[in-house]
Design a protein around this motif. Structure first.
Motif, PDB file in Angstrom:
ATOM      1  N   LYS A 156       0.954  -1.101   0.046  1.00 36.05           N
ATOM      2  CA  LYS A 156       0.061   0.094   0.144  1.00 36.05           C
ATOM      3  C   LYS A 156       1.045   1.259  -0.048  1.00 36.05           C
ATOM      4  CE  LYS A 156      -1.200  -0.025   4.905  1.00 36.05           C
ATOM      5  NZ  LYS A 156      -1.203  -1.423   5.505  1.00 36.05           N
ATOM      6  N   TRP A 157       2.230   1.354   0.500  1.00 31.73           N
ATOM      7  CA  TRP A 157       3.115   2.489   0.535  1.00 31.73           C
ATOM      8  C   TRP A 157       3.856   2.303  -0.854  1.00 31.73           C
ATOM      9  CZ3 TRP A 157       1.372   5.316   4.076  1.00 31.73           C
ATOM     10  CH2 TRP A 157       1.019   4.738   5.370  1.00 31.73           C
ATOM     11  N   ILE A 158       4.075   1.238  -1.323  1.00 33.33           N
ATOM     12  CA  ILE A 158       4.678   1.165  -2.769  1.00 33.33           C
ATOM     13  C   ILE A 158       3.954   1.635  -3.920  1.00 33.33           C
ATOM     14  CG2 ILE A 158       5.635  -0.250  -4.432  1.00 33.33           C
ATOM     15  CD1 ILE A 158       7.069  -1.938  -2.026  1.00 33.33           C
ATOM     16  N   TYR A 159       2.507   1.225  -3.999  1.00 33.69           N
ATOM     17  CA  TYR A 159       1.612   1.495  -5.118  1.00 33.69           C
ATOM     18  C   TYR A 159       0.577   2.527  -4.753  1.00 33.69           C
ATOM     19  CZ  TYR A 159       3.974  -2.544  -6.973  1.00 33.69           C
ATOM     20  OH  TYR A 159       4.796  -3.468  -7.627  1.00 33.69           O
ATOM     21  N   GLY A 160       0.309   2.838  -3.417  1.00 31.98           N
ATOM     22  CA  GLY A 160      -0.792   3.572  -2.897  1.00 31.98           C
ATOM     23  C   GLY A 160      -2.188   3.066  -3.160  1.00 31.98           C
ATOM     24  N   VAL A 161      -2.352   1.755  -3.276  1.00 32.41           N
ATOM     25  CA  VAL A 161      -3.411   0.886  -3.476  1.00 32.41           C
ATOM     26  C   VAL A 161      -3.763   0.081  -2.133  1.00 32.41           C
ATOM     27  CG1 VAL A 161      -4.843  -0.687  -4.811  1.00 32.41           C
ATOM     28  CG2 VAL A 161      -3.259   0.922  -5.812  1.00 32.41           C
ATOM     29  N   ASN A 162      -4.985  -0.115  -1.546  1.00 34.42           N
ATOM     30  CA  ASN A 162      -5.045  -0.784  -0.506  1.00 34.42           C
ATOM     31  C   ASN A 162      -5.709  -2.229  -0.888  1.00 34.42           C
ATOM     32  OD1 ASN A 162      -4.398   0.171   2.260  1.00 34.42           O
ATOM     33  ND2 ASN A 162      -5.452   2.027   1.457  1.00 34.42           N
TER      34      ASN A 162
END
Ligand code: UDP
Ligand code: MG
Length: 162
Positions: A156-162
């Protein structure tokens, strides 16, 4: 949010990356792994093997007409190889960027071959060059049950997707 998630899943790919016998003998396993790991790619399979010459010829079958083919296959089968599968968005193409040009003399500083190798016959690492070869190489080197699939909290921190 769902769209983002679907887009992320659609972009996800896997590449076959191998540390060749020269990289292993020179103690560069951790250095090479850390470059892929720090980037944000995910290691989903890894093993160390000494491939037979026959296996090396299968791996490099596309190059069988080239004058260096025999020496290349002798070399790949001359010692332990660290075989890996790395997963991430754009990992096939960007993995090649991390690796650098085939000839280390032409690889940019900052790339694996640019920083760590000098000649083309001892360029320490292999990386799949496209989606089809990635698929073929993963199937050649790994059984399906050797490939893992897991989610990591860092995603979630690398792609900004949960
Ligand atoms: N190779 C070589 N001589 C050459 C070109 C390639 O010994 O003139 C070796 C080199 O180790 C290279 C491997 O053959 O990594 C496979 O060649 P390819 O063109 O697929 O390069 P790569 O995809 O590894 O950058
Ligand atoms: Mg290649």
């Amino acid at each position: 949010m769902l769209q983002e998630k679907e887009a992320h899943a659609a972009e996800m790919e896997r590449s076959f990356i191998a540390i060749k016998p020269d990289g292993v003998q020179r103690g560069l396993i951790a250095e090479i792994i850390s470059r892929f790991e720090r980037k944000g790619f995910k290691l989903v399979a890894i093993k160390i093997v000494i491939p037979s010459k026959d296996f090396a010829q299968k791996h490099y079958h596309d190059l069988k007409e080239r004058p260096f083919f025999n020496g290349l296959c002798d070399f790949l089968s001359s010692g332990p190889v660290v075989a890996m599968v790395w997963e991430g968005e754009g990992v096939i193409k960007y993995g090649r960027k991390l690796i650098g040009a085939t000839d280390p003399q032409k690889s940019e500083p900052g790339t694996i071959r640019g920083d760590l190798a000098v000649v083309v016959g001892r360029n320490i690492i292999h990386g799949s060059d496209g989606p089809e070869t990635a698929k073929d190489e993963i199937n050649l080197w790994f059984k399906p049950e050797e490939l893992t699939s897991y989610s990591s909290n860092t995603e979630k921190w690398i792609y900004g997707v949960n």
